[in-house]
Enzyme design. Structure first.
Site, PDB file in Angstrom:
ATOM      1  N   GLN A  18       0.853  -1.194   0.000  1.00 15.18           N
ATOM      2  CA  GLN A  18       0.000   0.000   0.000  1.00 15.18           C
ATOM      3  C   GLN A  18       0.882   1.234   0.000  1.00 15.18           C
ATOM      4  O   GLN A  18       1.845   1.302   0.767  1.00 15.18           O
ATOM      5  CB  GLN A  18      -0.896   0.040   1.248  1.00 15.18           C
ATOM      6  N   ALA A  19       0.538   2.192  -0.834  1.00 12.10           N
ATOM      7  CA  ALA A  19       1.244   3.467  -0.870  1.00 12.10           C
ATOM      8  C   ALA A  19       0.229   4.568  -0.591  1.00 12.10           C
ATOM      9  O   ALA A  19      -0.888   4.535  -1.106  1.00 12.10           O
ATOM     10  CB  ALA A  19       1.910   3.665  -2.230  1.00 12.10           C
ATOM     11  N   TYR A  20       0.625   5.528   0.222  1.00 11.41           N
ATOM     12  CA  TYR A  20      -0.285   6.580   0.662  1.00 11.41           C
ATOM     13  C   TYR A  20       0.019   7.885  -0.062  1.00 11.41           C
ATOM     14  O   TYR A  20       1.124   8.401   0.007  1.00 11.41           O
ATOM     15  CB  TYR A  20      -0.195   6.754   2.183  1.00 11.41           C
ATOM     16  N   LEU A  21      -0.994   8.392  -0.768  1.00 12.41           N
ATOM     17  CA  LEU A  21      -0.880   9.657  -1.482  1.00 12.41           C
ATOM     18  C   LEU A  21      -1.252  10.816  -0.571  1.00 12.41           C
ATOM     19  O   LEU A  21      -0.797  11.946  -0.764  1.00 12.41           O
ATOM     20  CB  LEU A  21      -1.784   9.646  -2.712  1.00 12.41           C
TER      21      LEU A  21
ATOM     22  N   HIS B  46       5.950   6.661   1.158  1.00  9.84           N
ATOM     23  CA  HIS B  46       4.974   6.306   2.194  1.00  9.84           C
ATOM     24  C   HIS B  46       4.306   4.986   1.812  1.00  9.84           C
ATOM     25  O   HIS B  46       3.173   4.956   1.332  1.00  9.84           O
ATOM     26  CB  HIS B  46       3.943   7.415   2.386  1.00  9.84           C
TER      27      HIS B  46
END
Length: 143
Positions: free
Chosen positions: A26-29, A78
């Site tokens: 998961q990558a957080y924008l 992230h």
């Protein structure tokens, strides 16, 4: 709408390797509101999550691999990675997450159809402390 409770893990369940397992990145924008992208095995999603602890808005949109990789570059590092085991609990499913990035941690979540169902849930013995209301255990706060 997502209705879920989250727990630490007191002890790992027996025969863990016999349960279905997903590899998740998961990558957080953005974290306020939460906007994340997810690769789950060979599937890709963008998710918006509203404010809240046990109950909050959640919307998922499908992505393709090219869009995922394009957006991942914008996450500024992230990123979290975890293995997710899906363990049946009668009519419910426990999702046991074993994180490897950014730190080693094990959590278990259970999603419910209603708030009443969530509040009346009696966790099995292998579940530890209920951390549903502890924002430190939101995935978006672990980055």
């Amino acid at each position: 709408m997502e209705i879920e409770r989250k727990f630490l893990v007191k002890k790992m369940p027996e025969d863990l390797e016999t349960y279905p397992c997903l590899l998740i990145e998961q990558a957080y924008l953005c974290t306020d509101p939460v906007v994340r992208i997810r690769r789950q095995d060979n599937s890709y999603y963008m998710t918006y999550k509203g404010k809240g602890m046990m109950v909050r808005e959640e919307y998922n949109l499908p992505l393709n691999e090219k869009a995922y990789l394009h957006l991942k570059a914008k996450a500024d590092g992230h990123i979290i990675a975890k293995k997710r085991y899906r363990i049946p609990l009668g009519t419910l499913t426990a999702e046991l997450d074993i994180f490897s990035v950014p730190k080693e941690l094990t959590l278990v979540e259970v999603e419910f159809s209603t708030e009443d169902e969530a509040l009346s849930f009696c966790p099995p013995d292998w579940f530890g402390e209920d951390v549903t209301s502890d924002s430190r255990y939101h995935n978006s706060n672990m980055i």
